[in-house]
Write an enzyme that holds these catalytic residues in place. Structure first.
Site, PDB file in Angstrom:
ATOM      1  N   GLY A 240       0.835  -1.207   0.000  1.00  0.00           N
ATOM      2  CA  GLY A 240       0.000   0.000   0.000  1.00  0.00           C
ATOM      3  C   GLY A 240       0.864   1.249   0.000  1.00  0.00           C
TER       4      GLY A 240
ATOM      5  N   SER B 174       1.264   3.514  -3.325  1.00  0.00           N
ATOM      6  CA  SER B 174       0.744   4.542  -4.235  1.00  0.00           C
ATOM      7  C   SER B 174      -0.640   5.026  -3.821  1.00  0.00           C
ATOM      8  CB  SER B 174       0.653   3.984  -5.656  1.00  0.00           C
ATOM      9  OG  SER B 174       1.883   3.451  -6.038  1.00  0.00           O
TER      10      SER B 174
ATOM     11  N   SER C 284      -1.728  -4.102  -5.992  1.00  0.00           N
ATOM     12  CA  SER C 284      -1.829  -5.417  -6.631  1.00  0.00           C
ATOM     13  C   SER C 284      -2.239  -6.470  -5.619  1.00  0.00           C
ATOM     14  CB  SER C 284      -0.480  -5.821  -7.243  1.00  0.00           C
ATOM     15  OG  SER C 284      -0.114  -4.907  -8.235  1.00  0.00           O
TER      16      SER C 284
ATOM     17  N   GLU D  38      12.689  -4.841  -4.034  1.00  0.00           N
ATOM     18  CA  GLU D  38      11.640  -4.782  -5.043  1.00  0.00           C
ATOM     19  C   GLU D  38      12.194  -4.543  -6.438  1.00  0.00           C
ATOM     20  OE1 GLU D  38       8.359  -2.282  -3.918  1.00  0.00           O
ATOM     21  OE2 GLU D  38       7.473  -2.349  -5.917  1.00  0.00           O
TER      22      GLU D  38
ATOM     23  N   GLU E 296      11.816   7.126 -15.453  1.00  0.00           N
ATOM     24  CA  GLU E 296      12.209   8.544 -15.322  1.00  0.00           C
ATOM     25  C   GLU E 296      12.688   8.826 -13.891  1.00  0.00           C
ATOM     26  OE1 GLU E 296       9.247   7.588 -16.551  1.00  0.00           O
ATOM     27  OE2 GLU E 296       9.449   8.092 -18.669  1.00  0.00           O
TER      28      GLU E 296
HETATM   29  C1  LIG Z   1       1.171  -3.289 -12.999  1.00  0.00           C
HETATM   30  C2  LIG Z   1       1.319  -2.337 -11.867  1.00  0.00           C
HETATM   31  C3  LIG Z   1       1.253  -2.806 -10.568  1.00  0.00           C
HETATM   32  C4  LIG Z   1       1.369  -1.908  -9.495  1.00  0.00           C
HETATM   33  N1  LIG Z   1       1.278  -2.399  -8.217  1.00  0.00           N
HETATM   34  C5  LIG Z   1       1.369  -1.546  -7.177  1.00  0.00           C
HETATM   35  C6  LIG Z   1       1.217  -2.025  -5.835  1.00  0.00           C
HETATM   36  O1  LIG Z   1       1.014  -3.205  -5.617  1.00  0.00           O
HETATM   37  N2  LIG Z   1       1.267  -1.136  -4.825  1.00  0.00           N
HETATM   38  C7  LIG Z   1       1.496   0.201  -5.041  1.00  0.00           C
HETATM   39  O2  LIG Z   1       1.570   0.948  -4.064  1.00  0.00           O
HETATM   40  N3  LIG Z   1       1.632   0.688  -6.290  1.00  0.00           N
HETATM   41  C8  LIG Z   1       1.577  -0.145  -7.362  1.00  0.00           C
HETATM   42  N4  LIG Z   1       1.700   0.341  -8.641  1.00  0.00           N
HETATM   43  C9  LIG Z   1       1.797   1.788  -8.844  1.00  0.00           C
HETATM   44  C10 LIG Z   1       3.172   2.284  -9.290  1.00  0.00           C
HETATM   45  O3  LIG Z   1       4.125   2.158  -8.275  1.00  0.00           O
HETATM   46  C11 LIG Z   1       2.985   3.753  -9.735  1.00  0.00           C
HETATM   47  O4  LIG Z   1       2.140   3.734 -10.865  1.00  0.00           O
HETATM   48  C12 LIG Z   1       4.283   4.432 -10.079  1.00  0.00           C
HETATM   49  O5  LIG Z   1       5.060   4.611  -8.932  1.00  0.00           O
HETATM   50  C13 LIG Z   1       4.057   5.789 -10.770  1.00  0.00           C
HETATM   51  O6  LIG Z   1       3.197   6.586 -10.036  1.00  0.00           O
HETATM   52  P1  LIG Z   1       1.920   7.288 -10.715  1.00  0.00           P
HETATM   53  O7  LIG Z   1       1.167   6.219 -11.465  1.00  0.00           O
HETATM   54  O8  LIG Z   1       1.202   8.035  -9.674  1.00  0.00           O
HETATM   55  O9  LIG Z   1       2.515   8.268 -11.816  1.00  0.00           O
HETATM   56  P2  LIG Z   1       2.995   9.775 -11.585  1.00  0.00           P
HETATM   57  O10 LIG Z   1       3.857   9.838 -10.375  1.00  0.00           O
HETATM   58  O11 LIG Z   1       1.810  10.675 -11.655  1.00  0.00           O
HETATM   59  O12 LIG Z   1       3.918   9.995 -12.875  1.00  0.00           O
HETATM   60  C14 LIG Z   1       3.351  10.244 -14.153  1.00  0.00           C
HETATM   61  C15 LIG Z   1       4.515  10.390 -15.139  1.00  0.00           C
HETATM   62  O13 LIG Z   1       5.324  11.527 -14.777  1.00  0.00           O
HETATM   63  C16 LIG Z   1       6.683  11.122 -14.605  1.00  0.00           C
HETATM   64  N5  LIG Z   1       7.257  11.865 -13.480  1.00  0.00           N
HETATM   65  C17 LIG Z   1       6.705  12.073 -12.263  1.00  0.00           C
HETATM   66  N6  LIG Z   1       7.545  12.766 -11.463  1.00  0.00           N
HETATM   67  C18 LIG Z   1       8.677  12.979 -12.187  1.00  0.00           C
HETATM   68  C19 LIG Z   1       9.924  13.611 -11.911  1.00  0.00           C
HETATM   69  N7  LIG Z   1      10.184  14.169 -10.711  1.00  0.00           N
HETATM   70  N8  LIG Z   1      10.884  13.621 -12.889  1.00  0.00           N
HETATM   71  C20 LIG Z   1      10.637  13.045 -14.100  1.00  0.00           C
HETATM   72  N9  LIG Z   1       9.462  12.424 -14.411  1.00  0.00           N
HETATM   73  C21 LIG Z   1       8.499  12.401 -13.482  1.00  0.00           C
HETATM   74  C22 LIG Z   1       6.626   9.629 -14.311  1.00  0.00           C
HETATM   75  O14 LIG Z   1       7.841   8.979 -14.681  1.00  0.00           O
HETATM   76  C23 LIG Z   1       5.454   9.187 -15.159  1.00  0.00           C
HETATM   77  O15 LIG Z   1       5.889   8.971 -16.491  1.00  0.00           O
HETATM   78  C24 LIG Z   1       1.582  -0.531  -9.734  1.00  0.00           C
HETATM   79  C25 LIG Z   1       1.653  -0.057 -11.055  1.00  0.00           C
HETATM   80  C26 LIG Z   1       1.514  -0.950 -12.110  1.00  0.00           C
HETATM   81  C27 LIG Z   1       1.601  -0.414 -13.506  1.00  0.00           C
END
Ligand SMILES: Cc1cc2nc3c(=O)[nH]c(=O)nc-3n(C[C@H](O)[C@H](O)[C@H](O)COP(=O)(O)OP(=O)(O)OC[C@H]3O[C@@H](n4cnc5c(N)ncnc54)[C@H](O)[C@@H]3O)c2cc1C
Length: 360
Positions: A120, A122, A154, A237, A345
């Site tokens: 938990g 994100s 997940s 991880e 990124e």
């Molecule tokens: C298949 C899958 C399983 C997952 N399972 C889990 C889980 O079990 N538990 C959990 O907690 N999370 C989980 N996640 C979530 C995952 O960790 C997040 O999606 C990831 O950390 C990105 O966060 P966000 O989606 O909020 O994107 P954002 O943080 O909103 O980012 C959007 C885009 O902006 C870019 N960006 C953001 N900040 C910066 C910066 N400072 N510099 C450059 N680029 C930047 C990112 O690279 C991305 O391309 C899962 C995701 C997927 C796809």
């Protein structure tokens, strides 16, 4: 490879082959391949908590033995998702930071493969920027009261526990006011809503917490000290073989139908094989504790970007009716490789700033 490890690898490959015999999808099985009976079987075989010390209920095996087993299972696509998070990172985290009571309560379920864990971290407005989590835990007597929402969790619909990163000091600077709490997913006040991804699967979920009461003793490690702890957990991880071989089964099956007399195809295969070999060495270096601190960011970027190049290869070279369903699914799933566990990124920022010491 020593004879006993070679025998273990052969056995793991055999078990994995039997586990996937009737599966249509063999890719990404550590996230999407859910089978409680198979996880229990892994526990019975002694293939969970392999490297945890014997005195806490682990098996005291070497990191290389664990590497050999997990590589065989994930390469084949064996459905290990019900035990993977517990085995990969919660077990080691509890042994490092947990109280003796927490270790006694939670490690046996991880080692037996009977209790499923979720992460938990994100939230709707806190993914890459983990320090901005808003889910709050407030101490009330001998209980935490948790309110907030997590997303992309997940396995939450099938899981038993979520390892929750929550804000416990709203007045402290962002990185210093967060803590780690174990929350049972059947607690009153929790609502789990599965999210359908582009492949049609529903492994990740939204999880809402409304006045959820959790024993105060479920705090793991230092109060408000999660930042340091979670960085260590992310090393487990990001640097493992799951980041390299998620779609290896599809790649190997594609090789069977690809035109290997075509020089362009041959070049691409050579590049992928070289990448797989290099990636394996990087993962091994992480597993054996020979990698410099923080290098799992490099390992994850290199290995997951290779998984995406493998998907490109599969789509452009191996078009074949027999594999069509798996190819379509692979195209939809591939963006996830460089998002989950930290985006490329963000990891490039980590590499630049923390490993190479470049200016921000
Ligand atoms: C298949 C899958 C399983 C997952 N399972 C889990 C889980 O079990 N538990 C959990 O907690 N999370 C989980 N996640 C979530 C995952 O960790 C997040 O999606 C990831 O950390 C990105 O966060 P966000 O989606 O909020 O994107 P954002 O943080 O909103 O980012 C959007 C885009 O902006 C870019 N960006 C953001 N900040 C910066 C910066 N400072 N510099 C450059 N680029 C930047 C990112 O690279 C991305 O391309 C899962 C995701 C997927 C796809």
């Amino acid at each position: 490879m020593p004879d006993d490890v070679l025998a273990l690898q052969r056995e793991a490959r055999k078990v994995a082959a039997a586990a996937v015999a009737n599966l249509d999808v063999r890719e990404d099985s550590w996230v999407a391949g859910y089978s409680k009976p198979f996880s229990r079987e892994l526990g019975e075989r002694g293939w969970l908590g392999m490297t945890l010390p014997r005195d806490v209920g682990g098996h005291g095996r070497t990191p290389f033995e664990r590497f050999v087993v997990t590589e065989a299972l994930i390469s084949a696509g064996a459905p290990i998702a019900a035990s993977w998070i517990g085995d990969r990172q919660i077990g080691p985290t509890l042994v490092h930071y947990g109280t003796p009571e927490q270790v006694a309560r939670f490690v046996p379920g991880i080692v037996r493969g009977t209790e499923m864990w979720c992460l938990g971290l994100s939230e709707p407005d806190a993914g890459s920027d983990l320090a901005s989590v808003r889910t709050r835990a407030v101490l009330d007597g001998d209980e935490w009261i948790v309110d907030g929402a997590k997303i992309w969790t997940s396995g939450a619909a099938d899981g038993d526990f979520v390892y929750l990163i929550s804000r416990t000091d709203p007045d402290a600077p962002a990185h210093r006011g967060i803590s780690e709490i174990i929350v049972a997913l059947d607690s009153p006040g929790i609502t789990v809503t599965p999210i359908r991804d582009m492949t049609g699967a529903r492994h990740f979920c939204e999880v809402h917490f409304e006045g959820v009461r959790v024993p105060a003793t479920n705090l793991v490690g230092e109060l408000n000290g999660s930042w340091r702890q979670v960085m260590r957990q992310l090393e487990h991880e990001r640097g493992g073989v799951d980041r390299l071989v998620s779609n290896l089964a599809l790649y190997r099956d594609t090789l069977e139908v690809a035109d290997r007399t075509d020089p362009i195809v041959r070049q691409r295969i050579a590049a992928i094989e070289a990448g797989l070999h290099t990636g394996r060495l990087m993962v091994l270096r992480e597993m054996l504790g020979q990698a410099p601190p923080g290098s799992s960011a490099v390992t994850k970027v290199c290995c997951t970007e290779l998984e995406q190049r493998i998907t490109d290869f599969v789509l452009s070279v191996g078009l074949d009716g027999l594999l069509a369903g798996r190819q379509g699914r692979a195209a939809c799933y591939a963006p996830a490789y460089t998002i989950q566990g930290g985006t490329s990124e963000i990891l490039r920022n980590v590499i630049g700033e923390r490993l190479l010491g470049l200016p921000r």
